[in-house]
Design an enzyme around this catalytic site. Structure first.
Site, PDB file in Angstrom:
ATOM      1  N   GLU A  36      50.826  28.998  46.770  1.00  0.00           N
ATOM      2  CA  GLU A  36      51.624  29.298  45.777  1.00  0.00           C
ATOM      3  C   GLU A  36      51.243  29.802  44.130  1.00  0.00           C
ATOM      4  OE1 GLU A  36      54.797  26.269  43.663  1.00  0.00           O
ATOM      5  OE2 GLU A  36      54.120  25.134  44.646  1.00  0.00           O
ATOM      6  N   ARG A 262      43.547  16.053  52.614  1.00  0.00           N
ATOM      7  CA  ARG A 262      43.178  17.336  51.218  1.00  0.00           C
ATOM      8  C   ARG A 262      41.604  16.597  50.522  1.00  0.00           C
ATOM      9  NH1 ARG A 262      46.001  18.795  46.393  1.00  0.00           N
ATOM     10  NH2 ARG A 262      47.544  18.562  48.410  1.00  0.00           N
ATOM     11  N   LYS A 272      46.320  21.175  40.610  1.00  0.00           N
ATOM     12  CA  LYS A 272      46.672  22.018  39.526  1.00  0.00           C
ATOM     13  C   LYS A 272      47.086  21.653  38.243  1.00  0.00           C
ATOM     14  CE  LYS A 272      48.315  24.977  43.001  1.00  0.00           C
ATOM     15  NZ  LYS A 272      48.930  25.965  43.734  1.00  0.00           N
TER      16      LYS A 272
HETATM   17  P1  ATP Z   1      47.788  21.171  44.254  1.00  0.00           P
HETATM   18  O1  ATP Z   1      48.014  20.367  44.670  1.00  0.00           O
HETATM   19  O2  ATP Z   1      46.359  21.122  43.848  1.00  0.00           O
HETATM   20  O3  ATP Z   1      49.015  21.696  43.012  1.00  0.00           O
HETATM   21  P2  ATP Z   1      48.886  22.777  45.808  1.00  0.00           P
HETATM   22  O4  ATP Z   1      48.946  21.944  47.503  1.00  0.00           O
HETATM   23  O5  ATP Z   1      50.473  22.725  45.169  1.00  0.00           O
HETATM   24  O6  ATP Z   1      47.819  22.372  45.381  1.00  0.00           O
HETATM   25  P3  ATP Z   1      49.645  25.364  47.276  1.00  0.00           P
HETATM   26  O7  ATP Z   1      49.324  26.891  46.617  1.00  0.00           O
HETATM   27  O8  ATP Z   1      50.465  24.769  47.511  1.00  0.00           O
HETATM   28  O9  ATP Z   1      48.619  24.300  46.280  1.00  0.00           O
HETATM   29  O10 ATP Z   1      48.409  25.331  48.531  1.00  0.00           O
HETATM   30  C1  ATP Z   1      47.930  25.660  48.940  1.00  0.00           C
HETATM   31  C2  ATP Z   1      47.476  25.762  50.420  1.00  0.00           C
HETATM   32  O11 ATP Z   1      45.953  25.224  49.931  1.00  0.00           O
HETATM   33  C3  ATP Z   1      48.521  24.465  50.791  1.00  0.00           C
HETATM   34  O12 ATP Z   1      48.193  25.140  52.534  1.00  0.00           O
HETATM   35  C4  ATP Z   1      47.268  22.968  50.609  1.00  0.00           C
HETATM   36  O13 ATP Z   1      47.955  22.402  51.274  1.00  0.00           O
HETATM   37  C5  ATP Z   1      45.947  23.763  50.845  1.00  0.00           C
HETATM   38  N1  ATP Z   1      45.175  22.467  49.357  1.00  0.00           N
HETATM   39  C6  ATP Z   1      45.754  22.980  48.133  1.00  0.00           C
HETATM   40  N2  ATP Z   1      44.663  21.792  47.657  1.00  0.00           N
HETATM   41  C7  ATP Z   1      43.991  21.136  48.642  1.00  0.00           C
HETATM   42  C8  ATP Z   1      43.183  20.336  49.136  1.00  0.00           C
HETATM   43  N3  ATP Z   1      42.712  19.096  48.160  1.00  0.00           N
HETATM   44  N4  ATP Z   1      42.602  19.793  50.348  1.00  0.00           N
HETATM   45  C9  ATP Z   1      42.770  20.471  51.218  1.00  0.00           C
HETATM   46  N5  ATP Z   1      43.732  21.586  51.219  1.00  0.00           N
HETATM   47  C10 ATP Z   1      44.493  21.871  49.789  1.00  0.00           C
HETATM   48 MG    MG Z   2      51.947  23.194  46.541  1.00  0.00          MG
END
Ligand code: ATP
Ligand code: MG
Length: 561
Positions: A36, A262, A272
């Site tokens: 995102e 994760r 983020k």
């Molecule tokens: P955050 O929770 O850190 O803000 P997010 O999950 O909202 O991150 P996205 O941009 O939606 O961030 O994530 C893109 C991809 O990266 C998704 O498939 C998500 O599952 C994966 N992802 C995000 N954080 C992690 C993590 N800590 N470990 C592994 N994969 C992750």
């Molecule tokens: Mg997300």
């Protein structure tokens, strides 16, 4: 590389992929990385990138990069560009398969009209609070909205009016008609569309209704013929909605969602939202502050893509949440840089040494291997002269037990060359040691004494006349506790910030030649650690970031407690 080769760890996801290929369920594997664009990528995303692109690579399939840009208010082109750079920098490529969820808004809208016609979605006038209230809880079923049984015609008309912008944000939503009594809250008539009068960074003002993340994600996957949709564990409960979406729409494929744990790392935060807060409140200098777990931060700190990929491989893929020791990440970097980084001598906290019996004006060129781990990197010539800098730390007027470096009367080896004996320390008016008067043994140029006498320490040095100045930034963990989220005592996570996470040293003395090292180049400063040239460097005035010390001092500290 064959997926069955010994180097490829077979985790549960790779096992599923292989089975699906062997059974003929799929003839190729298609994955995607779906960020995102609302922040910079962090090391957790790197794990997901390595997993998605790595599986595609190993099994001869493809991986798409798709921006999940369903939220118009939080997204930014700056983030889009940074994500593209980060994935490339990690060494992965999507060829021409760069997609945006917003590319599918028309198609999603069409699908949605179909759902409404089939009586599977309705416009709800309840407010967000009311919807929440009606939803029930884990132990209590939800209640149906009074608007749930509107006619198809009325729903079509209201949805069309929503699209035309006749209603304010939050006034109405479109919901799936599934089951208000479902034990899974995500199936209690989830919202599919909401009204947002906001300009989207790609579709501009074309839309004022936006499809929700879960709904959009499943449709996007299906439209791209994704075979295995890998996501993190928090989406496990959303899988029934994912499946409902692909089963109830005439989409061209049936992707399968698979969840994995994760990545969480010790001594940092990873969301983020929290990272943004650190940036906005000036706790760090920006997204690329070398203390940040972001990919741009790690890069600036001196991490290599190879080290991050190796780390991701070592961590593997698990089904249960865990907290990975940041030392594992640091080890991966040491292993990589040990093989590749040229060695150099740098004195971080200089103390002047005058070798009284060394001829004035004489300069010798000492040949030292560029990297003892790799003879093909050759040797470098380091000037040696009568006045040197050594580390303040390598002298003690009164040596404590087991201290074998310089003290009055004590002899050490200078890295790559002569033995040196300290005669006496010169002090300033306040009693601080400002200079050492020493003697060298000309017979020990090769680093050994003809009479066989030994020294117990080798210290590094830089010729004072030839030294160049540098700034060195030393980094420590951003937080002082392993898990700042969960340190308890009702304290805010930010109260666990480590006040000493950055130490700036100016007036460091480096080997000549290093002052023009290109930005992002890596060195091992002997006995100190691995360092990387920071973009703040200016011609002739380099700034070095310590990427990682040679050894894990935290582990030693913990062990000695
Ligand atoms: P955050 O929770 O850190 O803000 P997010 O999950 O909202 O991150 P996205 O941009 O939606 O961030 O994530 C893109 C991809 O990266 C998704 O498939 C998500 O599952 C994966 N992802 C995000 N954080 C992690 C993590 N800590 N470990 C592994 N994969 C992750
Ligand atoms: Mg997300």
């Amino acid at each position: 590389m064959s997926p069955t080769s010994a180097e490829t760890p077979v985790d549960f996801i790779r096992a599923i992929v292989r089975e699906d290929l062997e059974s003929g369920k799929h003839d190729t594997v298609r994955t995607r990385f779906p960020p995102e664009p609302n922040g910079y990528l962090h090391i957790g995303h790197a794990k997901s990138i390595c997993l998605n692109f790595g599986i595609a690579e190993e099994f001869g399939g493809t991986c798409n990069l798709r921006f999940d840009d369903t939220n118009p208010t939080k997204e930014d082109v700056e983030y889009v560009d940074s994500i593209i750079d980060a994935v490339h920098w990690l060494g992965f490529d999507w060829d021409d398969r760069l997609y945006h969820a917003s590319d599918y808004f028309d198609q999603i809208y069409e699908y949605t009209l179909g759902l409404i016609r089939e009586g599977k979605a309705y416009v709800d006038d309840l407010s967000a609070d009311e919807i929440r209230e009606y939803r029930g809880t884990l132990t209590e079923p939800g209640r149906e909205s009074p608007y749930r049984n509107r006619s198809v015609e009325e729903n079509l008309e209201l949805f069309e009016r929503m699209r035309r912008g006749e209603f304010a944000d939050g006034e109405r939503v479109l919901r799936a008609k599934i089951d208000m009594a479902s034990p899974n809250l995500n199936l209690r008539d989830p919202v599919l569309y909401r009204i947002r009068h906001a300009t989207h960074h790609r579709t501009g003002d074309k839309w004022c209704i936006y499809p929700m993340y879960d709904y959009t994600h499943a449709i996007s996957d299906a439209l791209e013929h994704i075979t295995h949709s890998l996501c993190t564990l928090e989406f496990e409960d959303h899988r029934p909605l994912y499946d409902w979406t692909v089963e109830n729409l005439p989409v061209p494929s049936r992707p399968r969602q698979i969840e994995f744990a994760r990545l969480n790392l010790t001594y940092t935060v990873m969301s983020k939202r929290k990272l943004l807060q650190l940036v906005q409140e000036g706790v760090v200098s920006g997204w690329d502050d070398p203390r940040m777990p972001t990919i741009v931060g790690l890069r600036r700190r001196g991490y290599t893509p190879e080290a991050i990929r190796e780390f991701a491989a070592r961590v593997g893929v698990a089904k249960r949440e865990n907290l990975v020791d940041v030392a594992l990440l640091e080890d991966a970097l040491r292993d990589d840089l040990n093989r590749r980084a040229p060695r150099a001598m740098a004195v971080l906290r200089p103390l002047r040494v005058v070798i009284e019996n060394y001829p004035e004006g004489q300069v010798e060129e000492i040949e030292i291997p560029v990297n003892p781990e790799d003879a093909s990197m050759g040797v470098r010539k380091v000037p040696f002269s009568r006045e040197l800098y050594i580390e303040q730390d390598d002298f003690r007027e009164v040596p404590p037990p087991k201290y074998f470096r310089l003290s009055p009367g004590r002899e050490v080896r200078l890295r790559g060359t002569y033995f040196l004996t300290c005669e006496r320390a010169v002090k300033d008016a306040d009693g601080n040691v400002i200079e050492l008067r020493c003697r060298y043994d000309p017979a020990t140029r090769g680093g050994a004494a003809p009479d066989g006498r030994r020294v117990k320490a080798t210290i590094h040095w830089v010729s004072a006349a030839h030294a160049r100045d540098a700034e060195v930034r030393l980094y420590d963990r951003l937080f002082s506790v392993p898990d700042p989220h969960d340190a308890g005592e009702g304290r805010d996570w930010k109260s666990f910030l480590n006040p000493n996470s950055l130490t700036v040293l100016t007036g460091c003395k480096i080997e000549p030649g290093l002052e023009d090292a290109p930005v992002f180049s890596h060195y091992q400063f002997e006995r100190q650690g691995y360092f990387c040239v920071d973009p703040d460097s200016t011609p002739g005035r380099p700034v070095f970031n310590r990427s990682v010390p040679l050894r894990d001092s935290w582990a030693r500290l913990a062990a000695s407690r």
